[in-house]
Design a protein around this motif. Structure first.
Motif, PDB file in Angstrom:
ATOM      1  N   GLN A  63      -1.260   8.960 -10.707  1.00 19.80           N
ATOM      2  CA  GLN A  63      -1.053   8.264 -11.972  1.00 19.80           C
ATOM      3  C   GLN A  63       0.384   8.365 -12.471  1.00 19.80           C
ATOM      4  O   GLN A  63       0.951   7.388 -12.970  1.00 19.80           O
ATOM      5  CB  GLN A  63      -2.000   8.827 -13.044  1.00 19.80           C
ATOM      6  CG  GLN A  63      -1.939   8.085 -14.361  1.00 19.80           C
ATOM      7  CD  GLN A  63      -2.390   6.646 -14.250  1.00 19.80           C
ATOM      8  OE1 GLN A  63      -3.511   6.362 -13.831  1.00 19.80           O
ATOM      9  NE2 GLN A  63      -1.515   5.708 -14.607  1.00 19.80           N
ATOM     10  N   GLY A  64       1.000   9.527 -12.338  1.00 25.07           N
ATOM     11  CA  GLY A  64       2.373   9.697 -12.814  1.00 25.07           C
ATOM     12  C   GLY A  64       3.354   8.771 -12.115  1.00 25.07           C
ATOM     13  O   GLY A  64       4.292   8.256 -12.734  1.00 25.07           O
ATOM     14  N   LEU A  65       3.139   8.537 -10.836  1.00 27.57           N
ATOM     15  CA  LEU A  65       3.986   7.604 -10.086  1.00 27.57           C
ATOM     16  C   LEU A  65       3.754   6.172 -10.545  1.00 27.57           C
ATOM     17  O   LEU A  65       4.698   5.398 -10.704  1.00 27.57           O
ATOM     18  CB  LEU A  65       3.704   7.725  -8.591  1.00 27.57           C
ATOM     19  CG  LEU A  65       3.977   9.089  -7.948  1.00 27.57           C
ATOM     20  CD1 LEU A  65       3.569   9.074  -6.472  1.00 27.57           C
ATOM     21  CD2 LEU A  65       5.452   9.485  -8.088  1.00 27.57           C
ATOM     22  N   ILE A 103       0.870  -1.177   0.000  1.00 32.59           N
ATOM     23  CA  ILE A 103       0.000   0.000   0.000  1.00 32.59           C
ATOM     24  C   ILE A 103       0.901   1.219   0.000  1.00 32.59           C
ATOM     25  O   ILE A 103       1.476   1.604   1.024  1.00 32.59           O
ATOM     26  CB  ILE A 103      -0.945  -0.005   1.216  1.00 32.59           C
ATOM     27  CG1 ILE A 103      -1.817  -1.262   1.214  1.00 32.59           C
ATOM     28  CG2 ILE A 103      -1.818   1.243   1.214  1.00 32.59           C
ATOM     29  CD1 ILE A 103      -2.734  -1.373   2.402  1.00 32.59           C
ATOM     30  N   GLY A 104       1.054   1.836  -1.158  1.00 32.99           N
ATOM     31  CA  GLY A 104       1.952   2.980  -1.314  1.00 32.99           C
ATOM     32  C   GLY A 104       3.088   2.671  -2.272  1.00 32.99           C
ATOM     33  O   GLY A 104       4.235   2.507  -1.865  1.00 32.99           O
ATOM     34  N   THR A 105       2.762   2.576  -3.553  1.00 33.88           N
ATOM     35  CA  THR A 105       3.763   2.234  -4.574  1.00 33.88           C
ATOM     36  C   THR A 105       4.840   3.294  -4.681  1.00 33.88           C
ATOM     37  O   THR A 105       6.021   2.984  -4.847  1.00 33.88           O
ATOM     38  CB  THR A 105       3.095   2.097  -5.963  1.00 33.88           C
ATOM     39  OG1 THR A 105       1.907   1.338  -5.851  1.00 33.88           O
ATOM     40  CG2 THR A 105       4.045   1.480  -6.965  1.00 33.88           C
ATOM     41  N   ASN A 106       4.406   4.561  -4.624  1.00 32.19           N
ATOM     42  CA  ASN A 106       5.283   5.688  -4.903  1.00 32.19           C
ATOM     43  C   ASN A 106       5.928   5.483  -6.277  1.00 32.19           C
ATOM     44  O   ASN A 106       5.231   5.206  -7.245  1.00 32.19           O
ATOM     45  CB  ASN A 106       6.312   5.860  -3.779  1.00 32.19           C
ATOM     46  CG  ASN A 106       6.974   7.231  -3.783  1.00 32.19           C
ATOM     47  OD1 ASN A 106       8.116   7.355  -4.206  1.00 32.19           O
ATOM     48  ND2 ASN A 106       6.255   8.255  -3.360  1.00 32.19           N
ATOM     49  N   LEU A 107       7.237   5.559  -6.392  1.00 31.23           N
ATOM     50  CA  LEU A 107       7.928   5.422  -7.679  1.00 31.23           C
ATOM     51  C   LEU A 107       8.301   3.979  -8.010  1.00 31.23           C
ATOM     52  O   LEU A 107       8.857   3.710  -9.070  1.00 31.23           O
ATOM     53  CB  LEU A 107       9.184   6.289  -7.689  1.00 31.23           C
ATOM     54  CG  LEU A 107       8.943   7.802  -7.663  1.00 31.23           C
ATOM     55  CD1 LEU A 107      10.181   8.538  -7.159  1.00 31.23           C
ATOM     56  CD2 LEU A 107       8.550   8.301  -9.049  1.00 31.23           C
ATOM     57  N   GLY A 108       8.020   3.063  -7.087  1.00 28.60           N
ATOM     58  CA  GLY A 108       8.324   1.658  -7.333  1.00 28.60           C
ATOM     59  C   GLY A 108       9.672   1.205  -6.819  1.00 28.60           C
ATOM     60  O   GLY A 108      10.117   0.104  -7.148  1.00 28.60           O
ATOM     61  N   VAL A 109      10.334   2.017  -6.003  1.00 24.63           N
ATOM     62  CA  VAL A 109      11.667   1.655  -5.507  1.00 24.63           C
ATOM     63  C   VAL A 109      11.599   0.427  -4.602  1.00 24.63           C
ATOM     64  O   VAL A 109      12.321  -0.557  -4.811  1.00 24.63           O
ATOM     65  CB  VAL A 109      12.326   2.835  -4.771  1.00 24.63           C
ATOM     66  CG1 VAL A 109      13.648   2.391  -4.135  1.00 24.63           C
ATOM     67  CG2 VAL A 109      12.576   3.995  -5.731  1.00 24.63           C
ATOM     68  N   SER A 110      10.742   0.454  -3.583  1.00 25.06           N
ATOM     69  CA  SER A 110      10.619  -0.713  -2.712  1.00 25.06           C
ATOM     70  C   SER A 110       9.894  -1.851  -3.427  1.00 25.06           C
ATOM     71  O   SER A 110      10.227  -3.031  -3.232  1.00 25.06           O
ATOM     72  CB  SER A 110       9.892  -0.352  -1.417  1.00 25.06           C
ATOM     73  OG  SER A 110       8.619   0.213  -1.691  1.00 25.06           O
ATOM     74  N   GLY A 111       8.926  -1.512  -4.280  1.00 24.09           N
ATOM     75  CA  GLY A 111       8.172  -2.532  -5.002  1.00 24.09           C
ATOM     76  C   GLY A 111       9.042  -3.411  -5.874  1.00 24.09           C
ATOM     77  O   GLY A 111       8.795  -4.617  -6.011  1.00 24.09           O
ATOM     78  N   GLN A 112      10.081  -2.832  -6.484  1.00 22.98           N
ATOM     79  CA  GLN A 112      10.962  -3.634  -7.333  1.00 22.98           C
ATOM     80  C   GLN A 112      11.714  -4.678  -6.517  1.00 22.98           C
ATOM     81  O   GLN A 112      11.997  -5.776  -6.995  1.00 22.98           O
ATOM     82  CB  GLN A 112      11.945  -2.726  -8.085  1.00 22.98           C
ATOM     83  CG  GLN A 112      12.885  -1.963  -7.161  1.00 22.98           C
ATOM     84  CD  GLN A 112      13.997  -1.225  -7.888  1.00 22.98           C
ATOM     85  OE1 GLN A 112      14.300  -1.492  -9.045  1.00 22.98           O
ATOM     86  NE2 GLN A 112      14.617  -0.280  -7.189  1.00 22.98           N
ATOM     87  N   ILE A 134      -2.301  -0.857  -9.097  1.00 19.91           N
ATOM     88  CA  ILE A 134      -3.654  -0.309  -9.074  1.00 19.91           C
ATOM     89  C   ILE A 134      -3.577   1.174  -8.745  1.00 19.91           C
ATOM     90  O   ILE A 134      -3.090   1.548  -7.668  1.00 19.91           O
ATOM     91  CB  ILE A 134      -4.528  -1.029  -8.037  1.00 19.91           C
ATOM     92  CG1 ILE A 134      -4.572  -2.537  -8.349  1.00 19.91           C
ATOM     93  CG2 ILE A 134      -5.929  -0.441  -8.013  1.00 19.91           C
ATOM     94  CD1 ILE A 134      -5.285  -3.346  -7.295  1.00 19.91           C
ATOM     95  N   CYS A 135      -4.043   1.998  -9.664  1.00 20.52           N
ATOM     96  CA  CYS A 135      -4.031   3.447  -9.453  1.00 20.52           C
ATOM     97  C   CYS A 135      -5.381   3.871  -8.883  1.00 20.52           C
ATOM     98  O   CYS A 135      -6.414   3.730  -9.538  1.00 20.52           O
ATOM     99  CB  CYS A 135      -3.747   4.189 -10.758  1.00 20.52           C
ATOM    100  SG  CYS A 135      -3.524   5.974 -10.511  1.00 20.52           S
TER     101      CYS A 135
END
Length: 278
Positions: free
Chosen positions: A151-153, A117-126, A174-175
């Motif tokens: 959406q931009g993130l 919960i909280g994608t931001n720029l995808g740093v932790s998600g990657q 999911i945006c």
């Protein structure tokens, strides 16, 4: 600010003084061996060459983001508000050592399904995505769901994730506002092995998301809360969460871990303190 610094110093001192005994006790808990291993590797930075190579590649993405002056539209939350990607990355992305900890915990517990919960720029998600790829024997086993309101993130994170895995069904970005999209996720009845809550840092929202998602965790699961000492509200909600039904908790000062074990009933939860980094 002064009170927070005092609390931090006290936490560090007590955690370090009791570290040996604390780690011994945690090892006897569900996922204890895995969490302790992730703790030691993160703290010592004693990674294998394969993991060092993976982490260097993932951190390359962070470096690219820090150099970008592209602006992201935040008018969803405040009219005419824009922020540069580099600034967002510097202020809001999880630090490298914690990202490595996320990777190691999810890898060592052999997580197959993760919710962020909280994608931001995808740093932790990657990091989560990469750990899932290592854990899974086939692409069909990989399941990362991550939520972001801007959406931009989402667009930047999606581009990055697509560069990591050729199978774009391995992840779902999911945006949407968390309160709007979480009910649909809950209705899928997906059982997540790990949930990372790093979004709306308010008492009401954090506690609500936690309680909403308790029915969507695996029999044995880990829920990670970021910034549990970020504000009086987050301090309060962390204490409130520790009044609920769980197996044990670990307070890292920056992060809080709640470990769920549905096979145990009537057990009084143990609460541990450790320290890795600020």
């Amino acid at each position: 600010m002064f009170v927070k610094k005092v609390r931090k110093v006290n936490h560090i001192a007590l955690a370090k003084f009791n570290e040996k005994d604390t780690l011994k006790k945690i090892k006897g808990e569900v996922f204890g061996e895995e969490i302790v291993q992730a703790f030691f590797e993160t703290k010592s930075q004693n990674h294998s060459q394969d993991l060092k190579s993976i982490f260097n590649d993932l951190e390359g993405f962070r470096k690219e983001l820090l150099a970008l002056n592209t602006k992201i539209d935040y008018s969803l939350f405040e009219p005419n508000l824009e922020q540069e990607v580099g600034t967002i990355c510097k202020k809001a992305s999880s630090p490298q050592n914690w990202c490595e900890f996320f990777f190691l915990v999810s890898h060592y517990i052999n997580a197959k399904k993760i919710l962020e919960i909280g994608t931001n720029l995808g740093v932790s998600g990657q990091y989560y995505l990469k750990s899932l790829m290592l854990n899974s024997k086939t692409d069909n086993d990989i399941n990362l769901t991550t939520i972001e309101g801007i959406q931009g993130l989402c667009d930047i994170a999606e581009t990055r994730f697509k560069s990591i895995t050729p199978n774009h069904d391995n992840f779902n970005i999911i945006c949407g506002l968390y309160d709007d999209v979480l009910p649909a996720i809950i209705e899928t009845d997906t059982k997540f092995d790990l949930i990372f809550i790093d979004g709306n840092h308010t008492y009401d929202a954090t506690l609500r998301y936690y309680k909403m998602l308790l029915s969507n965790v695996s029999e044995k699961a880990i829920i990670i809360f970021d910034d549990i000492n970020w504000s009086p509200e987050m301090i309060k909600v962390w204490q409130e969460i520790k009044k609920t039904d769980y197996s044990y908790s670990i307070d890292f000062f920056k992060l809080g871990l709640i470990i769920i074990d549905k096979t145990q009933t009537g057990k009084t939860p143990n609460d541990y303190n450790l320290f890795v980094s600020l």
